[in-house]
Design a protein around this motif. Structure first.
Motif, short mmCIF file in Angstrom:
data_model
loop_
_atom_site.label_atom_id
_atom_site.label_comp_id
_atom_site.label_asym_id
_atom_site.label_seq_id
_atom_site.Cartn_x
_atom_site.Cartn_y
_atom_site.Cartn_z
N ASP A 1 -3.02 -1.83 -9.32
CA ASP A 1 -4.44 -1.45 -9.19
C ASP A 1 -4.60 -0.18 -8.37
O ASP A 1 -5.41 0.68 -8.68
N LEU A 2 -3.82 -0.09 -7.28
CA LEU A 2 -3.96 1.06 -6.39
C LEU A 2 -3.34 2.33 -6.96
O LEU A 2 -3.87 3.42 -6.81
N GLU B 1 0.83 -1.21 0.00
CA GLU B 1 0.00 0.00 0.00
C GLU B 1 0.85 1.26 0.00
O GLU B 1 0.56 2.24 -0.68
N ALA C 1 2.19 1.97 -3.41
CA ALA C 1 1.21 2.65 -4.27
C ALA C 1 1.17 4.14 -3.94
O ALA C 1 1.13 4.98 -4.84
#
Lengths: 291, 376
Positions: free
Chosen positions: B255-256, B224, B227
Motif C-alpha cells: 500500500d505504501l 515503513e 516501502a
C-alpha cells in the motif's frame, strides 16, 4: 564517479526541500524574531490536509489547492494571530518554547485524528528516468529540484524586484522607519507568515511521496532545515538556500562515504564548526545588538 | 421501594463482579505508536477479532476472555516498563511485543513471573537462550533465512548479492543468518549495508547498491523503511531482482510503496493471500471489521489468542503455571481448532513448524508462487 553523480543529484533534490523550509525559518526570524521550532511539523501537516481532502473525495489537484489554502490559513494566519502575537510581547525565548509546544500538539493531533501509521502520498512529479550526461537520473529527483528552485527564485525575485518585496525588507530591517515612510508593517509581517506557510506546504507536497505521510516525519526535516538556516546565515534568504543545498548534499555524502550510523552527526559537526569559526553563517551578516 | 432498589443494585453488582472474576485476563503489550505502529496495530486488531469470536461462542472452558492493551511506543525501554506493569496485574498469558528488541528485554520478566509470553518477534536468538516461557507466532530467522538464501542461490541464480538490513536486533539477526547461508551456498555478498530504524532517506544506500551492481538484492528492513527503500530503488532505476521476507512484501508495504513494490519477492511464513480457506475467511472477517486488509501481524495476533484457547482446552483448566509446559511439543490441528488456521507444532524451545509460502508482488497484489510444506 557514477555513484558520486547520483549522490549529488539526490542530495541536491533533498537539499532543495531543506532550503524551502530553511527560507521560511529565516523569513520569520527577520520579520518577527520568531524561531519556529514547529517548522518541521508545519511541513508534515499540509500532506495530511491534502490526504484528508482526497479522502473526502477531492481529486489530487483540488486537494493540493485546498491543502495549500488551509495551510496558509492555519500555519500562516492562525499561527501568527493566536500564538505569535500574544507571545511576542514576552520575548523571543517564551515564543520559541511555545512553538516547541505547538510542534508536540500538531504531532499528537495528527496521530490522534489520522493515524500513527505511515500513509502513501501521490507524487506530483511523474515517475521515469531521463539521461543527463550519460547518467540515468529519475524524473522525480529532477522535478523536485526544479520546483524547489523555481519557488526559491520566485521568492527572491519577489523580495528584490517588486515594491511589495522592498516594503517587506524595509519592515524587516527597521520597522519604525518603515512605519514613518508609510509601509504597512503589520500587513508585511502577516505576508511573511503566509509565504512561510506556502513554502512549507510546497515542501510537504514534494517530500511526502518520498518520506511517506507520517506524524513524526517533521522531526528530521525541522532539524535539517534549522541546521541549514544557521549554517547558511539566519538573517539571509540566500544563506538559507545555500545552507539547505549544502546540508542535503553533505548528508548523502556522509551516508555513503562515512557511515549510515553517523550520517546524522556529520551535519551537526559541520554546524559546530560554522558556529565556532563563522557564527553569522556562511553567507550571513554579522549583527550587533543595541544596548 | 428503597430496599428493593438496593437489593437489585447489589444483585447487579454481584453478578457483574462474578462475571468479571470468571473472565480469563490476557495482557497485550504492542507497538501501537512509533516506528512499529503498523506491526502493533495489526497485532492488536488480530487479538481483538479472535477474542470477539471466541467470546461470541461462549469463551474458553465457559469463561470469557478479556485483554488489556498497552503501547510500547516501539521502544524497548517503554516495552519493559509496560510488561512489568502488565505482569503486576497477574495475567493468564502475556501477548506481544512484536519487535524482537522489545521481546528480548521483556522475556526475562515474564519468565521470572512464570507467565507464558506469546510474541511476534522473529530474531533467531530469542528462543536460543533456554527461556521456557517464550513462544513464537511465526518462524524464527533460523527457520526462514536458510529458505531465503536457498531461493536466492537456486532460483534467482544470483552469484553476487547486496544485503540491506536494519540496524536493530531483528535486522542484525536476519543478516547474520542469511550471510552465513549465502556464503555456504556459494553466493558472494558484495555489499553489506546497515540502515537505521526510522530512516527516511535511502538515496545514499541505494546509490551504493547501484554502484555494487549485484545479481540480487536482499532487503531486510521494517515495513515503513521497506516501502521507502522500494520507492528509492525504483527512483534510481535499480533493476536487480529484490528478495526479502514478510516485511518486504506485506500488504502495508505494498500500500505504501505502490508500483515500486511490483516484482519484489519474499519468503512468508504467514500471508493473508495464502491459498488456505481458513486464512481467506480470516482475511474477509478482518477486512470487514477494520476496513483494511491485514498483514501477517494481524494473523500473528489472531493466532496468539487461539494458541491460548487450544492450550487451555488441552489442559482442561485455566492454569497459567502449567500453560508453557503444555504448549511445548503440542501439535494443534486446524481441523480440530479452525482458529489456528494451519496445522502447527511447537518445539521445546518455543519455535514453530508450519507450512510457508514464496510470494511475489504482481500488480500490487501478493501472489503465492510456491507452498513450502511443514518440515515434520
Amino acid at each position: 564517479m557514477s555513484n558520486l553523480f547520483d549522490l549529488l543529484v539526490a542530495g541536491l533534490a533533498t537539499g532543495a526541500i531543506y532550503a524551502l523550509v530553511a527560507v521560511g525559518f529565516t523569513l520569520l526570524w527577520q520579520t518577527s524574531q520568531t524561531i519556529n521550532f514547529a517548522q518541521g511539523e508545519f511541513v508534515m501537516l499540509p500532506a495530511f490536509l491534502m490526504l484528508a481532502a482526497m479522502h473526502a473525495g477531492a481529486p489530487f489537484w483540488l486537494a493540493i489547492i485546498l491543502g495549500i489554502l488551509l495551510s496558509m490559513i492555519l500555519l500562516g494566519l492562525a499561527f501568527k494571530m493566536l500564538l505569535v502575537d500574544p507571545m511576542m510581547r514576552h520575548g523571543v525565548l517564551p515564543l520559541a518554547i511555545a512553538t516547541m509546544a505547538l510542534a508536540i500538539g500538531i504531532k499528537e493531533a495528527v496521530k490522534q485524528f489520522f493515524s500513527a501509521e505511515a500513509s502513501p502520498f501521490p507524487s506530483i512529479v511523474p515517475t521515469g528516468d531521463i539521461s543527463i550526461l550519460g547518467h540515468i537520473v529519475s524524473l522525480q529527483s529532477i522535478g523536485v529540484l526544479a520546483l524547489a528552485i523555481l519557488a526559491v527564485f520566485g521568492l527572491t525575485a519577489l523580495l528584490s524586484r517588486t515594491s511589495l518585496g522592498h516594503q517587506m525588507q524595509a519592515a524587516a530591517q527597521n520597522p519604525t522607519v518603515a512605519r514613518i515612510i508609510g509601509v504597512p508593517v503589520e500587513r508585511m509581517i502577516l505576508l511573511t507568515f503566509l509565504i512561510n506557510a506556502f513554502l512549507v506546504a510546497l515542501a510537504s507536497l514534494l517530500i511526502t511521496p518520498i518520506y511517506l505521510a507520517k506524524f513524526s516525519s517533521g522531526e528530521v526535516l525541522g532539524q535539517a532545515a534549522f541546521i541549514a538556516a544557521i549554517v547558511g546565515g539566519f538573517n539571509q534568504v540566500r544563506g538559507a538556500i545555500a545552507g539547505g543545498l549544502l546540508i542535503g548534499v553533505l548528508d548523502n555524502l556522509a551516508a555513503s562515504y562515512v557511515s549510515t550510523q553517523y550520517r546524522a552527526a556529520v551535519p551537526l559537526i559541520f554546524l559546530i564548526l560554522v558556529i565556532l569559526f563563522r557564527p553569522q553563517g556562511l553567507l550571513g551578516r554579522a549583527e550587533e545588538r543595541t544596548v | 421501594m428503597k430496599s428493593t432498589l438496593l437489593a437489585g443494585a447489589l444483585l447487579a453488582f454481584a453478578a457483574a463482579t462474578s462475571a468479571h472474576a470468571q473472565a480469563i485476563k490476557l495482557a497485550d503489550v504492542a507497538e501501537l505508536s512509533g516506528g512499529g505502529a503498523t506491526v502493533g496495530t495489526n497485532w492488536k486488531n488480530g487479538i481483538d477479532l479472535a477474542i470477539e469470536e471466541i467470546n461470541a461462542k461462549g469463551g474458553v472452558l465457559g469463561r470469557k476472555l478479556e485483554v488489556s492493551h498497552a503501547d510500547s511506543q516501539s521502544n524497548p525501554g517503554v516495552a519493559r516498563a509496560q510488561v512489568q506493569k502488565a505482569l503486576d496485574a497477574e495475567p493468564y498469558v502475556l501477548l506481544g511485543p512484536g519487535y524482537s528488541g522489545s521481546v528480548k528485554v521483556t522475556a526475562p520478566l515474564a519468565a521470572e513471573a512464570g507467565i507464558a509470553q506469546i510474541m511476534g518477534g522473529e530474531a533467531a536468538e530469542l528462543t536460543q537462550g533456554g527461556n521456557k516461557f517464550l513462544f513464537r507466532t511465526s518462524f524464527g530467522q533460523q527457520s526462514s533465512m536458510p529458505k531465503v538464501a536457498k531461493y536466492i542461490h537456486d532460483e534467482m541464480k544470483a552469484k553476487t548479492v547486496a544485503v540491506v538490513w536494519v540496524n536493530n536486533d531483528f535486522g542484525r539477526g536476519g543478516r547474520d543468518v542469511v550471510i552465513k547461508e549465502l556464503d555456504r551456498l556459494g553466493s558472494k555478498v558484495i555489499a553489506d549495508l546497515s540502515t537505521e530504524a526510522g530512516q527516511a532517506d535511502f538515496a545514499a544506500d541505494v546509490g551504493k547498491i547501484k554502484a555494487a551492481n549485484p545479481d540480487a538484492v536482499f532487503v531486510y528492513l521494517n515495513e515503513e523503511e521497506s516501502a521507502r527503500i522500494l520507492k528509492e530503488l525504483k527512483r534510481q532505476g535499480v533493476t536487480a531482482p529484490l528478495m526479502g521476507e514478510t516485511t518486504l512484501i506485506g500488504q502495508k508495504v505494498i500500500d505504501l510503496a505502490g508500483d515500486a513494490a511490483n516484482g519484489a519477492r519474499g519468503h512468508v511464513g504467514l500471508t493473508t493471500d495464502a491459498p488456505v480457506d481458513l486464512i481467506k475467511a480470516f482475511r474477509e472477517k478482518f477486512s470487514k471489521k477494520y476496513n483494511y486488509v491485514p498483514d501477517h501481524n494481524g494473523l500473528k495476533g489472531y493466532l496468539a489468542v487461539y494458541m491460548v484457547k487450544a492450550t487451555t482446552e488441552k489442559m482442561g483448566k485455566v492454569d497459567s503455571k502449567a500453560f508453557a509446559d503444555t504448549l511445548h511439543g503440542l501439535t494443534i490441528k486446524a481441523a480440530a481448532e479452525p482458529g489456528i488456521l494451519m496445522d502447527v507444532t511447537f518445539s521445546e524451545t518455543g519455535d514453530i513448524d508450519r507450512q510457508s509460502f514464496l510470494v511475489e508482488v504482481v500488480e500490487g497484489k501478493q501472489v503465492v508462487k510456491q507452498v513450502l510444506p511443514k518440515v515434520k
